[in-house]
Design an enzyme around this catalytic site. Structure first.
Site, mmCIF file in Angstrom:
data_model
loop_
_atom_site.group_PDB
_atom_site.id
_atom_site.type_symbol
_atom_site.label_atom_id
_atom_site.label_comp_id
_atom_site.label_asym_id
_atom_site.label_seq_id
_atom_site.Cartn_x
_atom_site.Cartn_y
_atom_site.Cartn_z
ATOM 1 N NE ARG A 172 -12.307 34.023 14.851
ATOM 2 C CZ ARG A 172 -12.948 32.645 14.833
ATOM 3 N NH1 ARG A 172 -12.884 31.851 13.874
ATOM 4 N NH2 ARG A 172 -13.133 32.181 16.020
ATOM 5 C CG ASP A 454 -16.858 28.691 18.892
ATOM 6 O OD1 ASP A 454 -17.654 27.828 18.448
ATOM 7 O OD2 ASP A 454 -15.656 28.993 18.345
#
Length: 541
Positions: A172, A454
């Site tokens: 990613r 996150d």
């Protein structure tokens, strides 16, 4: 002493300059070939990114003035015509459980060895992108792909090595809004997405293809099919440059912004040669719901804990993604289980039961797989998807949801019921404080109160409070949420965090800086788009 690598010194307008302290092994991933490709990609594509970001602001301005998001009339023909994506490689057809995490060496090994089909190696929401972390991450992924990665803990002496049959690796990259400020082209910091894509692709595509896999990517935070078209051009350019068959590069796009949910067909269409799946990036999606509808007083979210996947607007999002993907031959990936296992057996069982319930909802909706943030949850998620997928299939592409009623804009935008509590507000402050402090110190993936936090979950925490302040909401105890109330709570919760982490950790940490950033972004008159942007300045200072 910072190292400066300059390519093409003779022409300033055509220079690519890397200015950063040298990281051990940097020269093995930033080779002349990798730098040459990066320069070429910047020359052809970097100038388009500011325009794409400006288009986001134009669309947001319309929403701020009262125009709610909706499906685009001009692209109706794409939604109503019959077409499919190019196809899905064999090693990406079974993605029933994916584990996600940052690209530090131990994590890469443990994730690839987990009971999961795919490891999404993350340079985005779970990584604080200091130069050393970014470069070391690229080295770690290269070593993993070559099969010679190992790690020995300095604290325990325990060694970690790669298992014989590791998970499929997907990288990613960072979102289009992020810059890599250690690299400039024509005297401008370059898009971080181009840096991550280029370095990973160049160093690994040959080895991946020789193993029967390929260069696979997760693309985050798209807001429109025009942005997807940009990525399609990048992929096609690189495939042609390296004499690869069209469609060799494969990507999965996260549908984690509210504007993108209205353009899923169009995103699939623009990337039809390269795309294999869409993913429900649920936490960023909740953040985007707040951000996009920030000016709409009738769309205010309650406590974060109340916003679950059976909430009407999130349920509609999940079901529409499944229906759209399967109609086009693409996989529909579910969202993140952010829980982490507990040491107490009774508490851990409660966590596993919550994960099981969440994954059953996704599997019933027709998702082909799901995400977990910890190897300890992989078995539970795998059990659920094994049950729903069965022995005769590797995914749920056969579930079309054709009998469903059309999912229209009002359902995707429906307000969410629930309380706004003092405890929820205080918890948001503590989570945001602790996460921002960790991010400044280079850690973008932080266990807090039993959840793996996150950037996306931290964004929800601070934008919820910003929204409550803006629209003069009252907490369930009758207290009006104001800037003054937030500032008072921030001081109190800063003291609370000091008790939680201990005086020594607090003193040697950067909690005061984190509090300043949190106060500035939460009390700003205009919503700050991404908290990682001001925090990045501290990270690289």
């Amino acid at each position: 002493m910072a190292e400066q690598i300059t390519i093409d010194n003779s022409v300033v307008e055509d220079e690519l300059v890397i200015t950063a302290s040298t990281v051990s092994g940097q020269e093995t991933v930033l080779t002349a070939g990798a730098v040459s490709l990066l320069k070429t990609l910047c020359k052809h594509f970097a100038n388009d990114v500011p325009t794409l970001l400006a288009n986001r602001k134009i669309k947001q301005g319309l929403v701020d003035k009262g125009q709610l998001p909706d499906f685009i009339e001009q692209t109706k023909a794409v939604r109503e015509s019959d077409w499919k994506i190019r196809g899905i490689p064999h090693d990406l057809q079974d993605r029933r459980v994916e584990i996600t995490g940052p690209v530090d060496r131990k994590m890469v090994i443990n994730a690839l060895n987990a009971n999961a089909k795919v490891f999404m190696a993350d340079f985005e929401d779970s990584l604080a992108p200091s130069w050393d972390k970014v470069i070391e991450g690229q080295i770690n992924l290269r070593d993993a792909i070559n099969g010679d990665i190992s790690y020995t803990s300095a604290e325990t002496g325990k060694s970690y090595t790669l298992a014989a049959d590791p998970a499929v690796l997907i990288c990613r990259v960072r979102g289009l809004h992020m810059l890599e400020k250690h690299v400039s082209y024509a005297e401008q910091a370059i898009p971080a997405a181009l840096f991550d894509f280029c370095v990973y692709f160049y160093n690994n595509y040959r080895q991946l293809l020789s193993k029967g896999s390929g260069p696979y990517f997760y693309i985050p935070k798209l807001e429109s099919h025009i942005e997807a078209r940009w990525w399609a051009k990048v992929f096609a350019f690189v495939e042609e440059r390296f004499c690869l068959q069209p469609g060799t590069i494969k990507c999965t796009c996260l549908i984690e912004t509210l504007p993108a949910v209205f353009e899923m067909d169009e995103i699939l269409y623009e990337l039809r040669s390269n795309i294999v799946a869409l993913n429900c990036g649920r936490w960023d999606y909740i953040f985007s719901y707040i951000k996009t509808l920030n000016n709409h007083s009738d769309r205010i979210l309650p406590d974060r804990q109340s916003v679950t996947m059976d909430t009407p607007f999130l349920s509609a999002y999940s079901r529409l993604l499944v229906k759209t993907c399967h109609k086009r031959g693409a996989l529909a990936m579910g969202g993140m289980a952010a829980f982490i296992p507990a040491k107490d057996p009774k508490e851990n069982q409660q966590i596993l039961d919550k994960v099981r319930q969440d994954k059953q909802l996704e599997a019933r909706n027709g998702h082909d797989g799901t995400w977990v943030a910890h190897p300890g949850l992989a078995d539970t998620a795998m059990e659920v998807f094994n049950q729903y997928i069965g022995d005769n299939h590797v995914n749920q592409l056969h579930i079309t949801r054709d009998v469903d009623a059309p999912i229209l804009a009002p359902e995707l935008l429906s307000p969410c019921k629930g309380e706004r509590t003092e405890d929820g507000m205080r918890r948001n402050i503590r989570i945001a404080l602790r996460y921002i402090e960790a991010w400044i110190n280079g850690n973008g993936c932080v266990p807090i109160y039993g959840l793996m936090e996150d950037a996306a979950t931290a964004e929800i925490s601070r934008t919820s409070i910003w929204q409550w302040i803006k629209h003069q909401q009252k907490l369930s105890n009758g207290t009006l949420v104001t800037k003054s109330l937030f500032k008072d709570m921030l001081l109190q919760e800063l003291a609370h965090v000091k008790e939680e982490v201990g005086a020594d950790r607090f003193t040697h940490g950067r909690f005061t800086e984190a509090a300043v950033i949190l106060e500035q972004t939460t009390t700003a008159d205009e919503l700050v788009d991404f908290i990682t942007q001001p925090v990045y300045e501290l990270l690289i200072a």
